[in-house]
Design a protein around this motif. Structure first.
Motif, PDB file in Angstrom:
ATOM      1  N   LEU A 184      -6.516  -6.201   3.613  1.00  0.00           N
ATOM      2  CA  LEU A 184      -6.897  -7.589   3.015  1.00  0.00           C
ATOM      3  C   LEU A 184      -6.502  -8.347   3.842  1.00  0.00           C
ATOM      4  N   VAL A 185      -5.532  -8.128   5.028  1.00  0.00           N
ATOM      5  CA  VAL A 185      -5.341  -9.199   6.089  1.00  0.00           C
ATOM      6  C   VAL A 185      -5.517  -8.512   7.478  1.00  0.00           C
ATOM      7  N   GLY A 186      -6.216  -9.093   8.317  1.00  0.00           N
ATOM      8  CA  GLY A 186      -6.464  -8.653   9.700  1.00  0.00           C
ATOM      9  C   GLY A 186      -6.995  -7.096   9.841  1.00  0.00           C
ATOM     10  N   LYS A 187      -6.125  -6.400  10.568  1.00  0.00           N
ATOM     11  CA  LYS A 187      -6.735  -5.042  10.617  1.00  0.00           C
ATOM     12  C   LYS A 187      -5.790  -4.003  10.299  1.00  0.00           C
ATOM     13  N   ALA A 188      -4.589  -4.425   9.613  1.00  0.00           N
ATOM     14  CA  ALA A 188      -3.494  -3.596   9.362  1.00  0.00           C
ATOM     15  C   ALA A 188      -3.047  -3.670   7.880  1.00  0.00           C
ATOM     16  N   PHE A 189      -2.418  -2.543   7.449  1.00  0.00           N
ATOM     17  CA  PHE A 189      -1.872  -2.545   6.153  1.00  0.00           C
ATOM     18  C   PHE A 189      -0.849  -3.347   6.128  1.00  0.00           C
ATOM     19  N   SER A 190      -0.635  -4.491   5.011  1.00  0.00           N
ATOM     20  CA  SER A 190       0.516  -5.267   4.927  1.00  0.00           C
ATOM     21  C   SER A 190       0.980  -5.517   3.399  1.00  0.00           C
ATOM     22  N   ALA A 191       1.780  -6.231   3.058  1.00  0.00           N
ATOM     23  CA  ALA A 191       2.286  -6.358   1.688  1.00  0.00           C
ATOM     24  C   ALA A 191       1.312  -6.897   0.981  1.00  0.00           C
ATOM     25  N   ALA A 192       0.153  -7.608   1.312  1.00  0.00           N
ATOM     26  CA  ALA A 192      -0.808  -8.030   0.388  1.00  0.00           C
ATOM     27  C   ALA A 192      -1.456  -6.639   0.050  1.00  0.00           C
ATOM     28  N   ASP A 193      -1.944  -5.724   0.563  1.00  0.00           N
ATOM     29  CA  ASP A 193      -2.613  -4.689   0.098  1.00  0.00           C
ATOM     30  C   ASP A 193      -1.488  -4.062  -1.102  1.00  0.00           C
ATOM     31  N   VAL A 194      -0.217  -3.976  -0.946  1.00  0.00           N
ATOM     32  CA  VAL A 194       0.604  -3.621  -1.830  1.00  0.00           C
ATOM     33  C   VAL A 194       0.490  -4.326  -3.316  1.00  0.00           C
ATOM     34  N   TYR A 195       0.407  -5.554  -2.903  1.00  0.00           N
ATOM     35  CA  TYR A 195       0.485  -6.552  -4.317  1.00  0.00           C
ATOM     36  C   TYR A 195      -0.827  -6.362  -4.821  1.00  0.00           C
ATOM     37  N   TRP A 196      -2.025  -6.350  -4.252  1.00  0.00           N
ATOM     38  CA  TRP A 196      -3.395  -6.181  -4.956  1.00  0.00           C
ATOM     39  C   TRP A 196      -3.262  -5.020  -5.554  1.00  0.00           C
ATOM     40  N   ALA A 197      -2.720  -3.893  -4.877  1.00  0.00           N
ATOM     41  CA  ALA A 197      -2.987  -2.611  -5.762  1.00  0.00           C
ATOM     42  C   ALA A 197      -2.255  -2.365  -6.856  1.00  0.00           C
ATOM     43  N   TYR A 198      -0.911  -2.970  -7.195  1.00  0.00           N
ATOM     44  CA  TYR A 198      -0.336  -2.896  -8.224  1.00  0.00           C
ATOM     45  C   TYR A 198      -0.928  -4.106  -9.377  1.00  0.00           C
TER      46      TYR A 198
END
Ligand SMILES: N[C@@H](CCC(=O)N[C@@H](CS)C(=O)NCC(=O)O)C(=O)O
Length: 253
Positions: A184-198
């Motif tokens: 979701l942000v740039g080209k790396a895994f971040s907290a945003a991916d975690v939040y959207w997943a849950y």
């Protein structure tokens, strides 16, 4: 998952993480994942959904979950406070983008999902409304109605805010893919991916073998998808990929 009571947890050192017992509450699930991804161990402490949680209020000043209490420090409750704590205590790859523009975007994006008046807060207003339609006005006696600002006049605007955010997020994911990123942000895994997943679990709940949520909760969460005019399947493809590659399944709560 084994939970301590508040009374037990108060005397223990280290990080105590108060979680809503027996349900995959998205704020609590995301907080657990953030600490786990940062290699921070914590003692789970129970909060009971919709209860007055008197002992918890006496200890932390808060009735709901998640609440993180590290040693003698002040309790932390908001998603950014929890992420900051995990970044400080943890090790391994950071969940905060290094690039400032990406970091600014990530904080805003998670706030749209999990912050007060974000997607999930508005979704909850729709769910409370369905509770009143099913059970009558007595449903609103639950402390969550007042605490999470249920307002019968807000139903239409909540729907519009959710639809507009989901359509923004779907376009953003598509644009990221055009740029060759599955994050979701740039080209790396971040907290945003975690939040959207849950949080996507409120929109389309993972299957029972991956998320053994009680039927009642599935039904309540089902109100969200039924109340809006639709959503792009890319939103769910995105979270499925993040779960498959970065997060633990099945959820344990
Ligand atoms: N502390 C979070 C909100 C947490 C939240 O909304 N928790 C809910 C969903 S996990 C909860 O504890 N629900 C059960 C209850 O209120 O008793 C924030 O302020 O951003």
């Amino acid at each position: 998952m084994e939970y301590l009571t508040v009374e037990e947890a108060r005397t223990r050192p280290g990080l105590r993480l108060v979680l809503t017992r027996g349900v995959p509450g998205p704020w609590s699930e995301a907080a657990k994942a953030i600490f786990t991804l940062r290699n921070v161990t914590y003692l789970p402490v129970q909060q009971i959904a919709g209860d007055d949680n008197k002992a918890l209020v006496e200890w932390t000043g808060h009735r709901n979950a998640p609440v993180a209490i590290y040693e003698n420090e002040v309790p932390r409750v908001r998603w950014l406070e929890l992420l900051d704590l995990a970044e400080r205590l943890g090790s391994g790859p950071s969940l905060m983008p290094e690039n400032r523009d990406d970091r600014v975007f990530m904080v805003g994006l998670i706030n749209e999902i999990a912050g007060e008046n974000g997607m999930a807060w508005n979704a909850r207003i729709l769910m409370f409304h369905a509770g009143i339609q099913a059970q009558g006005p007595n449903a609103a006696k639950n402390p969550m109605y007042a605490e999470y600002q249920y307002d019968e006049n807000a139903i239409d605007s909540s729907k519009i805010k959710i639809e507009s955010f989901l359509s923004y997020l779907a376009s953003h994911i598509a644009a990221q893919r055009e740029k060759g990123s599955h994050f979701l942000v740039g080209k790396a895994f971040s907290a945003a991916d975690v939040y959207w997943a849950y949080f996507s679990n409120m929109l389309e709940t993972l299957p029972p073998d991956q998320c053994p949520a009680p039927d009642g909760l599935r039904k309540i969460w089902g109100v969200l998808a039924k109340s809006i005019s639709g959503y792009d399947p890319i939103l769910i493809e995105q979270r499925n990929r993040i779960f498959a590659e970065h997060l633990e399944l099945p959820l344990k709560f």
